[in-house]
Design an enzyme around this catalytic site. Structure first.
Site, PDB file in Angstrom:
ATOM      1  CG  HIS A   1       5.319  -9.251   5.352  1.00  0.00           C
ATOM      2  ND1 HIS A   1       5.040  -9.258   6.699  1.00  0.00           N
ATOM      3  CD2 HIS A   1       6.055  -8.141   5.131  1.00  0.00           C
ATOM      4  CE1 HIS A   1       5.593  -8.199   7.269  1.00  0.00           C
ATOM      5  NE2 HIS A   1       6.220  -7.503   6.339  1.00  0.00           N
ATOM      6  CG  LEU A   2       9.908 -12.377  -0.021  1.00  0.00           C
ATOM      7  CD1 LEU A   2      11.155 -12.456   0.847  1.00  0.00           C
ATOM      8  CD2 LEU A   2       9.946 -13.435  -1.113  1.00  0.00           C
ATOM      9  CG  HIS A   3       9.044  -6.184   1.961  1.00  0.00           C
ATOM     10  ND1 HIS A   3       8.273  -5.041   1.960  1.00  0.00           N
ATOM     11  CD2 HIS A   3       9.110  -6.589   3.253  1.00  0.00           C
ATOM     12  CE1 HIS A   3       7.897  -4.760   3.200  1.00  0.00           C
ATOM     13  NE2 HIS A   3       8.399  -5.675   4.008  1.00  0.00           N
TER      14      HIS A   3
ATOM     15  N   GLY B   1      12.610  -3.345  11.232  1.00  0.00           N
ATOM     16  CA  GLY B   1      11.565  -2.641  10.494  1.00  0.00           C
ATOM     17  C   GLY B   1      10.286  -3.423  10.308  1.00  0.00           C
TER      18      GLY B   1
ATOM     19  CB  ILE C   1      -0.961  -0.036   1.212  1.00  0.00           C
ATOM     20  CG1 ILE C   1      -2.186   0.822   0.985  1.00  0.00           C
ATOM     21  CG2 ILE C   1      -0.246   0.331   2.508  1.00  0.00           C
ATOM     22  CD1 ILE C   1      -3.299   0.572   1.992  1.00  0.00           C
TER      23      ILE C   1
HETATM   24  P1  AMP Z   1       7.109  -4.675   7.325  1.00  0.00           P
HETATM   25  O1  AMP Z   1       7.415  -3.262   7.748  1.00  0.00           O
HETATM   26  O2  AMP Z   1       8.280  -5.437   6.810  1.00  0.00           O
HETATM   27  O3  AMP Z   1       6.353  -5.410   8.421  1.00  0.00           O
HETATM   28  O4  AMP Z   1       6.147  -4.542   6.078  1.00  0.00           O
HETATM   29  C1  AMP Z   1       4.778  -4.321   6.190  1.00  0.00           C
HETATM   30  C2  AMP Z   1       4.344  -3.730   4.886  1.00  0.00           C
HETATM   31  O5  AMP Z   1       2.944  -3.830   4.787  1.00  0.00           O
HETATM   32  C3  AMP Z   1       4.684  -2.232   4.722  1.00  0.00           C
HETATM   33  O6  AMP Z   1       5.542  -2.072   3.597  1.00  0.00           O
HETATM   34  C4  AMP Z   1       3.318  -1.582   4.516  1.00  0.00           C
HETATM   35  O7  AMP Z   1       3.347  -0.526   3.587  1.00  0.00           O
HETATM   36  C5  AMP Z   1       2.469  -2.748   4.043  1.00  0.00           C
HETATM   37  N1  AMP Z   1       1.051  -2.643   4.304  1.00  0.00           N
HETATM   38  C6  AMP Z   1       0.441  -2.248   5.450  1.00  0.00           C
HETATM   39  N2  AMP Z   1      -0.887  -2.310   5.323  1.00  0.00           N
HETATM   40  C7  AMP Z   1      -1.139  -2.749   4.057  1.00  0.00           C
HETATM   41  C8  AMP Z   1      -2.329  -3.023   3.318  1.00  0.00           C
HETATM   42  N3  AMP Z   1      -3.561  -2.866   3.836  1.00  0.00           N
HETATM   43  N4  AMP Z   1      -2.200  -3.453   2.032  1.00  0.00           N
HETATM   44  C9  AMP Z   1      -0.978  -3.603   1.493  1.00  0.00           C
HETATM   45  N5  AMP Z   1       0.188  -3.381   2.141  1.00  0.00           N
HETATM   46  C10 AMP Z   1       0.107  -2.956   3.408  1.00  0.00           C
END
Ligand code: AMP
Ligand code: ZN
Length: 119
Positions: A105-107, A98, A36
């Site tokens: 979740h994998l970025h 972070g 997002i």
């Molecule tokens: P992390 O900081 O590694 O835990 O990554 C969490 C990620 O989730 C961040 O990059 C956020 O931008 C993303 N995120 C949070 N809420 C949503 C959502 N509703 N849809 C898509 N991505 C999200």
């Protein structure tokens, strides 16, 4: 219980369709959707359908699903046209690294130059 959907988990809600997301791929074990708040032209999150708080817990409990996520990363990169130029895959693990959402979740990041070492 580990693996069971968690009522207060944002990503479990995305798996269940209770929170909208821009889903780009789905398999029996994984969902991939656009972040997002994208940090690169391609920024997709790949999550297991099962709930585990981070990648380490997922790997300990269900190592095949970690492999599924990495296989999906290549497909996401190919479909977004960044497989040739290169892309980065990241599991932030722990708040100090972070991590803000405690469902593994994998970025997948690509489409621009990426610095190494990361910040
Ligand atoms: P992390 O900081 O590694 O835990 O990554 C969490 C990620 O989730 C961040 O990059 C956020 O931008 C993303 N995120 C949070 N809420 C949503 C959502 N509703 N849809 C898509 N991505 C999200
Ligand atoms: Zn969850």
């Amino acid at each position: 219980m580990a693996g069971e959907p968690q009522a207060d988990c944002l990503f479990c809600k995305i798996v269940a369709g209770e929170v909208p997301a821009t889903i780009v791929r789905e398999t029996a074990t994984t969902v991939a959707f656009r972040d997002i708040n994208p940090q690169a032209p391609t920024h997709v999150l790949i999550i297991p359908k099962v709930h585990h708080p981070d990648a380490a817990a997922l790997a300990a409990a269900e190592p095949q699903v970690v492999a599924d996520i990495l296989c999906e990363a290549r497909k996401v990169a190919a479909e977004d046209g960044v497989e040739e130029t290169g892309y980065r895959v990241v599991f932030n693990t722990g708040s100090g690294a972070g991590q803000t959402v405690f469902h593994a979740h994998l970025h997948v990041l690509g489409g621009r130059g990426l610095q190494w070492p990361p910040g």
